[in-house]
Design a protein around this motif. Structure first.
Motif, PDB file in Angstrom:
ATOM      1  N   VAL A  73       0.894  -1.159   0.000  1.00 55.49           N
ATOM      2  CA  VAL A  73       0.000   0.000   0.000  1.00 55.49           C
ATOM      3  C   VAL A  73       0.928   1.202   0.000  1.00 55.49           C
ATOM      4  N   SER A  74       0.789   2.039  -1.026  1.00 63.42           N
ATOM      5  CA  SER A  74       1.734   3.143  -1.228  1.00 63.42           C
ATOM      6  C   SER A  74       0.986   4.460  -1.387  1.00 63.42           C
ATOM      7  N   ARG A  75       1.679   5.532  -1.075  1.00 64.56           N
ATOM      8  CA  ARG A  75       1.136   6.885  -1.269  1.00 64.56           C
ATOM      9  C   ARG A  75       1.707   7.426  -2.576  1.00 64.56           C
ATOM     10  N   VAL A  76       0.826   7.976  -3.420  1.00 65.73           N
ATOM     11  CA  VAL A  76       1.296   8.640  -4.638  1.00 65.73           C
ATOM     12  C   VAL A  76       1.892   9.981  -4.200  1.00 65.73           C
ATOM     13  N   ILE A  77       3.190  10.159  -4.392  1.00 71.17           N
ATOM     14  CA  ILE A  77       3.755  11.439  -3.944  1.00 71.17           C
ATOM     15  C   ILE A  77       4.070  12.367  -5.105  1.00 71.17           C
ATOM     16  N   ALA A  78       4.082  11.864  -6.317  1.00 76.02           N
ATOM     17  CA  ALA A  78       4.167  12.731  -7.505  1.00 76.02           C
ATOM     18  C   ALA A  78       3.481  11.987  -8.636  1.00 76.02           C
ATOM     19  N   SER A  79       2.678  12.690  -9.399  1.00 77.90           N
ATOM     20  CA  SER A  79       1.941  11.998 -10.467  1.00 77.90           C
ATOM     21  C   SER A  79       2.074  12.720 -11.797  1.00 77.90           C
ATOM     22  N   ARG A  80       2.449  11.979 -12.805  1.00 73.47           N
ATOM     23  CA  ARG A  80       2.386  12.474 -14.180  1.00 73.47           C
ATOM     24  C   ARG A  80       1.498  11.511 -14.973  1.00 73.47           C
ATOM     25  N   HIS A  81       0.496  11.001 -14.253  1.00 79.58           N
ATOM     26  CA  HIS A  81      -0.446  10.032 -14.820  1.00 79.58           C
ATOM     27  C   HIS A  81      -1.844  10.618 -14.663  1.00 79.58           C
ATOM     28  N   PRO A  82      -2.666  10.567 -15.724  1.00 76.57           N
ATOM     29  CA  PRO A  82      -3.979  11.221 -15.654  1.00 76.57           C
ATOM     30  C   PRO A  82      -4.931  10.605 -14.629  1.00 76.57           C
ATOM     31  N   ARG A  83      -4.755   9.309 -14.293  1.00 75.44           N
ATOM     32  CA  ARG A  83      -5.723   8.647 -13.418  1.00 75.44           C
ATOM     33  C   ARG A  83      -5.379   8.760 -11.929  1.00 75.44           C
ATOM     34  N   PHE A  84      -4.189   9.177 -11.599  1.00 79.34           N
ATOM     35  CA  PHE A  84      -3.797   9.190 -10.186  1.00 79.34           C
ATOM     36  C   PHE A  84      -3.366  10.581  -9.760  1.00 79.34           C
ATOM     37  N   ARG A  85      -3.840  10.959  -8.553  1.00 78.85           N
ATOM     38  CA  ARG A  85      -3.453  12.292  -8.079  1.00 78.85           C
ATOM     39  C   ARG A  85      -2.549  12.155  -6.850  1.00 78.85           C
ATOM     40  N   GLU A  86      -1.783  13.191  -6.658  1.00 75.23           N
ATOM     41  CA  GLU A  86      -0.863  13.228  -5.525  1.00 75.23           C
ATOM     42  C   GLU A  86      -1.620  13.064  -4.211  1.00 75.23           C
ATOM     43  N   GLY A  87      -1.068  12.300  -3.322  1.00 70.22           N
ATOM     44  CA  GLY A  87      -1.685  12.134  -2.009  1.00 70.22           C
ATOM     45  C   GLY A  87      -2.547  10.892  -1.908  1.00 70.22           C
ATOM     46  N   GLU A  88      -2.911  10.340  -3.052  1.00 69.49           N
ATOM     47  CA  GLU A  88      -3.789   9.184  -3.056  1.00 69.49           C
ATOM     48  C   GLU A  88      -3.065   7.935  -2.531  1.00 69.49           C
ATOM     49  N   LEU A  89      -3.831   7.025  -1.863  1.00 67.52           N
ATOM     50  CA  LEU A  89      -3.263   5.737  -1.436  1.00 67.52           C
ATOM     51  C   LEU A  89      -3.638   4.686  -2.465  1.00 67.52           C
ATOM     52  N   VAL A  90      -2.683   3.885  -2.857  1.00 70.24           N
ATOM     53  CA  VAL A  90      -2.951   2.855  -3.866  1.00 70.24           C
ATOM     54  C   VAL A  90      -2.376   1.512  -3.427  1.00 70.24           C
ATOM     55  N   LEU A  91      -3.002   0.470  -3.954  1.00 74.81           N
ATOM     56  CA  LEU A  91      -2.462  -0.875  -3.827  1.00 74.81           C
ATOM     57  C   LEU A  91      -1.569  -1.100  -5.038  1.00 74.81           C
ATOM     58  N   GLY A  92      -0.335  -1.508  -4.806  1.00 77.94           N
ATOM     59  CA  GLY A  92       0.580  -1.681  -5.926  1.00 77.94           C
ATOM     60  C   GLY A  92       1.603  -2.755  -5.638  1.00 77.94           C
ATOM     61  N   ASN A  93       2.675  -2.728  -6.379  1.00 79.96           N
ATOM     62  CA  ASN A  93       3.715  -3.755  -6.248  1.00 79.96           C
ATOM     63  C   ASN A  93       5.086  -3.096  -6.194  1.00 79.96           C
ATOM     64  N   ALA A  94       5.276  -2.233  -5.208  1.00 81.99           N
ATOM     65  CA  ALA A  94       6.513  -1.465  -5.134  1.00 81.99           C
ATOM     66  C   ALA A  94       7.688  -2.299  -4.641  1.00 81.99           C
ATOM     67  N   GLY A  95       7.411  -3.431  -4.013  1.00 80.31           N
ATOM     68  CA  GLY A  95       8.508  -4.276  -3.534  1.00 80.31           C
ATOM     69  C   GLY A  95       9.112  -3.753  -2.241  1.00 80.31           C
ATOM     70  N   TRP A  96      10.270  -4.327  -1.901  1.00 75.77           N
ATOM     71  CA  TRP A  96      10.907  -4.022  -0.612  1.00 75.77           C
ATOM     72  C   TRP A  96      11.722  -2.737  -0.747  1.00 75.77           C
ATOM     73  N   GLN A  97      11.062  -1.615  -0.926  1.00 77.46           N
ATOM     74  CA  GLN A  97      11.794  -0.356  -1.042  1.00 77.46           C
ATOM     75  C   GLN A  97      10.929   0.832  -0.617  1.00 77.46           C
ATOM     76  N   ASP A  98      11.592   1.934  -0.316  1.00 80.49           N
ATOM     77  CA  ASP A  98      10.868   3.129   0.126  1.00 80.49           C
ATOM     78  C   ASP A  98      10.094   3.762  -1.021  1.00 80.49           C
ATOM     79  N   PHE A  99      10.735   3.886  -2.170  1.00 86.72           N
ATOM     80  CA  PHE A  99      10.130   4.580  -3.313  1.00 86.72           C
ATOM     81  C   PHE A  99      10.154   3.680  -4.540  1.00 86.72           C
ATOM     82  N   ALA A 100       9.156   3.855  -5.414  1.00 85.09           N
ATOM     83  CA  ALA A 100       9.141   3.086  -6.667  1.00 85.09           C
ATOM     84  C   ALA A 100       8.327   3.863  -7.688  1.00 85.09           C
ATOM     85  N   LEU A 101       8.602   3.591  -8.950  1.00 85.61           N
ATOM     86  CA  LEU A 101       7.813   4.168 -10.040  1.00 85.61           C
ATOM     87  C   LEU A 101       6.807   3.146 -10.516  1.00 85.61           C
ATOM     88  N   SER A 102       5.677   3.646 -11.059  1.00 88.94           N
ATOM     89  CA  SER A 102       4.712   2.749 -11.698  1.00 88.94           C
ATOM     90  C   SER A 102       4.077   3.483 -12.864  1.00 88.94           C
TER      91      SER A 102
END
Ligand code: NDP
Length: 337
Positions: A73-102
Motif C-alpha cells: 500500500v503506497s502513497r502517490v507522492i508525484a503523479s504524471r499520470h492522468p488517473r492518479f493524483r498526488e496524495g492518493e493511497l494505492v495498492l501496488g507492487n513497489a517491492g521491498w523499497q521506500d520509493f518506486a515508479l509505476s
C-alpha cells in the motif's frame, strides 16, 4: 531511498546475508508514471519460491541484485499520470523499497479501506485466497469437517471462519498453544491442535471422529501425512500452499508414498486441486469484497495483523514467517500512511 535486494540465492532457510540493504536515488517519474512511497509492505510465503533459481513458480523470479518483490500500500507522492493524483493511497507492487515508479497499470485505489493495510490482507490477496480456495474448490456443506493448518495465519484464519459461517465443523492446526487458544477462543474454531506437540496424527483422528471432508492445504509435510488417512469418500483438498517444503533443496528420502497418495485419491474419489489466486480476480474478486465487507462489519470474521516497523526489519520478519514466528497477516510498516 532504501531498498532491499536479493544478495544470494538461499540454500534452504534464508539467512540475513541473502538480503542486502542499499541506498539509491529517489527516481523521477516520467510522463505517464507516478512516484510511490511505500506505506505497508506485505510479506508472503510465495516470495521464498521466487528467490530460487529452479522449481515451478507462477510469477517472475527475483534476479540477483534486484529488489525483492512484494505487494504494497503506497502513497502517490508525484503523479504524471492522468488517473492518479498526488496524495492518493494505492495498492501496488513497489517491492521491498521506500520509493518506486509505476505506469499505473498495476495500481488500484485503496478507497475507504480502514486501516488501509487490510487491502493487503483480509480484504486483499490473502483473504481472497481463503475465499476462492475454500468456497469454489473446498465447497464445504453444513456438518462437514474442515481442517486447515497455519490456522492463525493470514489465509488459514479466514478459511476457518468462513467454513464456520457455512455451517462446517472446523479443526485448525497451528504452531503453539497461544495461537491455538486464539483460534478457538477468538475465532470460534471447534478445535485446534499444536503441530509441535507429539502424536499429531493420533490427536487429529480424535479431533475428527467423522473423518475429514475438506482439507485446505497450506503446509504439506507432516500435517498432510496426518490428514491423508482421515479423508472421507468424496473429500475435497484445495492445494493452496506447501510452506513446510519451501526451503527443501531436494526431494525427501523414501519410503515412496506416492502410491499411497494415489490409491487414497482413487479409492476415496478425492478431488485435490491446486489453484493460484492471480487467476481468479476477474471472476470472483467483486463477490469476495462484497461478502467480506459484510462479515467484517458484522464481526463474523475477525482479522489479525502482525505488523513490523521499519523496512530494515523485513528480512528477519520474512525468515520468521517461514518458521511460524508471525501471528496473523505479516506486514512491514515502512512509512506513516
Ligand atoms: P501465514 O500467515 O499462515 O504464515 C505462514 C505460516 O505457515 C506460519 O506462521 C506457520 O504457522 C506455518 N508454517 C511455517 N513453516 C511451517 C512448517 N514447516 N510446517 C507447517 N507449518 C508451517 O501465511 P499465509 O496465510 O500468507 O500463507 C499460507 C499458505 O498459503 C502458504 O503456503 C502460502 O504459500 C499459500 N498461499 C497461496 C496462494 C495461492 O495463490 N495459491 C496465495 C496466498 C498464500 P504455524 O507455526 O502456526 O503452524
Amino acid at each position: 531511498n532504501r531498498r532491499i535486494v536479493l544478495a544470494a540465492r538461499p540454500r534452504g532457510l534464508p539467512v540475513p546475508e541473502d538480503f542486502r540493504l542499499e541506498q539509491v536515488e529517489v527516481p523521477e517519474p516520467a510522463d505517464g508514471q507516478v512516484l510511490l512511497r511505500t506505506a505497508f509492505l506485505s510479506l508472503d510465503p510465495y516470495m521464498r519460491n521466487l528467490m530460487d533459481e529452479v522449481g515451478p513458480v507462477y510469477a517472475p523470479r527475483v534476479e540477483l541484485g534486484a529488489p525483492m518483490v512484494g505487494a504494497t500500500v503506497s502513497r502517490v507522492i508525484a503523479s504524471r499520470h492522468p488517473r492518479f493524483r498526488e496524495g492518493e493511497l494505492v495498492l501496488g507492487n513497489a517491492g521491498w523499497q521506500d520509493f518506486a515508479l509505476s505506469d499505473g497499470s498495476d495500481l488500484l485505489a485503496v478507497d475507504g479501506i480502514d486501516p488501509p493495510s487490510l487491502a493487503l490482507g483480509g480484504l486483499g490477496m490473502t483473504g481472497f485466497t481463503a475465499y476462492v480456495g475454500l468456497l469454489d474448490i473446498g465447497a464445504p456443506k453444513p456438518g462437514d469437517t474442515v481442517v486447515v493448518a497455519a490456522a492463525s495465519g493470514a489465509v488459514g484464519a479466514v478459511v476457518g471462519q468462513i467454513a464456520r459461517l457455512k455451517g462446517a465443523r472446523v479443526v485448525g492446526i497451528c504452531g503453539g498453544e497461544e495461537k491455538c487458544r486464539y483460534v478457538v477462543d477468538e475465532l470460534g474454531f471447534d478445535a485446534c491442535l499444536d503441530r509441535h506437540e507429539p502424536e499429531l496424527a493420533a490427536r487429529l483422528a480424535v479431533a475428527c471422529p467423522d473423518g475429514i471432508d475438506v482439507y485446505f492445504e497450506n503446509v504439506g509435510g507432516e500435517v498432510f501425512d496426518a490428514v491423508l488417512p482421515l479423508l472421507n469418500i468424496g473429500a475435497r483438498v484445495p492445494v493452496c500452499g506447501i510452506i513446510a517444503h519451501y526451503n527443501d533443496r531436494t526431494l525427501r528420502d523414501g519410503p515412496d508414498r506416492l502410491p499411497l497418495l494415489q490409491s487414497t485419491l482413487l479409492q476415496k474419489r478425492i478431488r485435490m486441486q491446486g489453484f493460484v489466486i492471480l487467476d481468479h480476480y476477474a471472476e470472483r474478486f467483486e463477490a469476495f469484497r462484497r461478502d467480506m465487507l459484510v462479515w467484517l462489519r458484522d464481526r463474523q470474521v475477525l482479522l489479525r495483523e502482525d505488523r513490523v516497523d521499519g523496512l530494515e526489519k523485513a528480512p528477519a520478519a520474512f525468515i520468521g514467517l517461514l518458521q511460524g514466528r508471525n501471528f496473523g497477516k505479516l506486514l512491514v510498516r515502512v512509512a506513516e500512511t
